[in-house]
Design an enzyme around this catalytic site. Structure first.
Site, PDB file in Angstrom:
ATOM      1  CD  GLU A  29      43.864  23.012  37.768  1.00 13.27           C
ATOM      2  OE1 GLU A  29      44.987  23.385  38.168  1.00 13.27           O
ATOM      3  OE2 GLU A  29      43.293  21.987  38.196  1.00 13.27           O
ATOM      4  CD  GLU A  60      43.763  18.986  39.646  1.00  9.46           C
ATOM      5  OE1 GLU A  60      44.327  20.096  39.643  1.00  9.46           O
ATOM      6  OE2 GLU A  60      43.018  18.584  40.578  1.00  9.46           O
ATOM      7  CD  GLN A  82      48.274  25.762  37.473  1.00 13.52           C
ATOM      8  OE1 GLN A  82      48.222  25.745  38.706  1.00 13.52           O
ATOM      9  NE2 GLN A  82      47.619  26.644  36.746  1.00 13.52           N
ATOM     10  CG  PHE A  83      52.717  22.140  38.869  1.00  7.77           C
ATOM     11  CD1 PHE A  83      54.073  22.383  38.665  1.00  7.77           C
ATOM     12  CD2 PHE A  83      51.870  23.212  39.068  1.00  7.77           C
ATOM     13  CE1 PHE A  83      54.564  23.682  38.665  1.00  7.77           C
ATOM     14  CE2 PHE A  83      52.349  24.514  39.072  1.00  7.77           C
ATOM     15  CZ  PHE A  83      53.701  24.744  38.866  1.00  7.77           C
ATOM     16  CB  ALA A  84      53.403  15.739  36.825  1.00  4.48           C
ATOM     17  CG  ASP A  85      53.978  17.539  41.711  1.00  4.70           C
ATOM     18  OD1 ASP A  85      54.278  17.957  40.582  1.00  4.70           O
ATOM     19  OD2 ASP A  85      54.817  17.288  42.590  1.00  4.70           O
ATOM     20  CE1 TYR A  86      49.728  21.165  42.272  1.00  5.20           C
ATOM     21  CE2 TYR A  86      48.617  22.454  40.590  1.00  5.20           C
ATOM     22  CZ  TYR A  86      49.446  22.388  41.687  1.00  5.20           C
ATOM     23  OH  TYR A  86      49.993  23.541  42.200  1.00  5.20           O
ATOM     24  N   PRO A  89      44.118  13.140  41.719  1.00  8.71           N
ATOM     25  CG  PRO A  89      43.348  15.101  42.729  1.00  8.71           C
ATOM     26  CD  PRO A  89      44.564  14.496  42.090  1.00  8.71           C
ATOM     27  CG  HIS A 129      54.230  23.059  42.951  1.00 10.22           C
ATOM     28  ND1 HIS A 129      54.040  23.116  44.311  1.00 10.22           N
ATOM     29  CD2 HIS A 129      53.189  23.738  42.402  1.00 10.22           C
ATOM     30  CE1 HIS A 129      52.946  23.804  44.576  1.00 10.22           C
ATOM     31  NE2 HIS A 129      52.408  24.191  43.432  1.00 10.22           N
TER      32      HIS A 129
END
Length: 337
Positions: A29, A60, A82-86, A89, A129
């Site tokens: 992304e 993701e 983009q962030f580890a939190d994403y 999925p 984030h």
């Protein structure tokens, strides 16, 4: 040698591999035209074209699924979440497909791919984030898990990860992207030093996966840390005045247990430090390994200093982090025993 921040070192690693291996592809992304939300891929699309460095939809599972297909057919994708939190999925794709491909195909296929992710807090990003999910990946056989703490290591480890024949989860502590930072309880971000960049070779080199680094030698106790917490450990040792040995794990899976054991057998004491929540964090695995391997050498109970077992706080994130003062208190307690 050139002076680079971690962001610049990571970009240099991808530049080197895009240049010397036509099978390396970078996507995710906003990593193309924009150069990534943290600018890690800035300029790479302009240099290598839209077929080698390109943007993807906000999906993701599709990013990782595409990377698995490419890797199974001989390419070496290096993708960014983009962030580890994403990543959640895509967790199914990573753990059920990428991690198992070599074994389920009886080694007919491998999965040489890298999943890069900014991890941890320090930017007031809030709950979605700022997470530190490394323990979720160290539990999965078939993956390698890497967390650098210096620009030099970031480049060398990323090149090694891209060249590795199996999937690598590459977690990048965003709090030290532009140099080591710590914070006070007012939430101010304070630079660790006036020189955030490090000396990094401009050409190809690797830092082997699975080898820890001794950042400071000492005889009183051993501190096990990785990522941002290496710098917290260094500052705590300075304040405490204790002759501590600081080991930067660098790679969590595979773990350099030999270096850890040699240090703890020498010092007889051990403190484990990580930003992630305490319960079922990677520190629990470290303590189990040290306890089993070094029991007869221990002179004091093992201690952990970690994030709190609570949802990640937005406005109070500097209170959530393992602070220098908390580490100093832990070191003093271990030295009392």
């Amino acid at each position: 040698m050139a002076r680079m921040t971690m962001i610049e070192a990571l970009r240099s690693a991808m530049d080197v591999k895009l240049s010397d291996d036509p099978g390396v592809i970078v996507f995710g992304e906003d990593v193309g035209y924009f150069g990534g939300v943290f600018r890690c891929t800035a300029g790479l699309q302009a240099k290598y074209g839209e077929e080698r460095v390109f943007d993807t939809p906000i999906n993701e599972s599709a990013i990782v699924g595409l990377a698995i297909g490419m890797a199974a057919h001989g390419m070496r994708p290096c993708v960014e979440i983009q962030f580890a939190d994403y990543v959640y999925p895509a967790y199914d794709q990573i753990t059920q497909e990428a991690a198992r491909l070599r074994h389920r195909s009886n080694q007919q296929f491998t999965c040489p791919m890298v999943v890069r992710m900014p991890t941890g807090g320090g930017i007031f990003g809030g709950q979605t984030h700022s997470q530190s999910p490394e323990a979720l990946f160290t539990h999965v056989a078939g993956l390698k898990v890497v967390i650098p703490s210096t620009p030099y290591d970031a480049k060398g480890l990323l090149i090694a990860a891209i060249e590795d024949p199996d999937p690598v989860i590459f977690l990048e502590p965003k709090r030290i992207y532009n140099g080591p930072f710590y914070g006070d309880h007012a939430g101010k971000s304070v630079p660790w030093s006036a020189h955030p960049a490090g000396e990094v070779p401009e050409d190809h080199y690797i830092v082997p996966l699975g080898r820890a680094a001794i950042r400071r030698e000492g005889a009183d106790l051993t501190i096990l840390a990785y990522g941002t917490m290496v710098y917290v450990a260094e500052r705590a040792v300075e304040q405490a005045g204790i002759d501590a040995e600081i080991i930067d794990l660098r790679t969590l899976l595979p773990l350099d247990l030999a270096t850890i054991v040699a240090s703890v057998e020498k010092t007889g004491r051990c403190v484990v430090l990580h930003e992630a929540t305490r319960t079922s964090g990677f520190g629990a695995e470290l303590i189990a390994e040290v306890q089993q391997a070094c029991f007869w050498h221990l002179r004091a109970p093992l201690l952990r200093v970690t994030g709190w077992d609570a949802p990640y706080p937005h406005a109070q994130e500097w209170d959530y982090f393992p602070s220098v003062s908390r580490v100093v208190a832990a070191l003093a307690k271990v030295m009392e025993d």
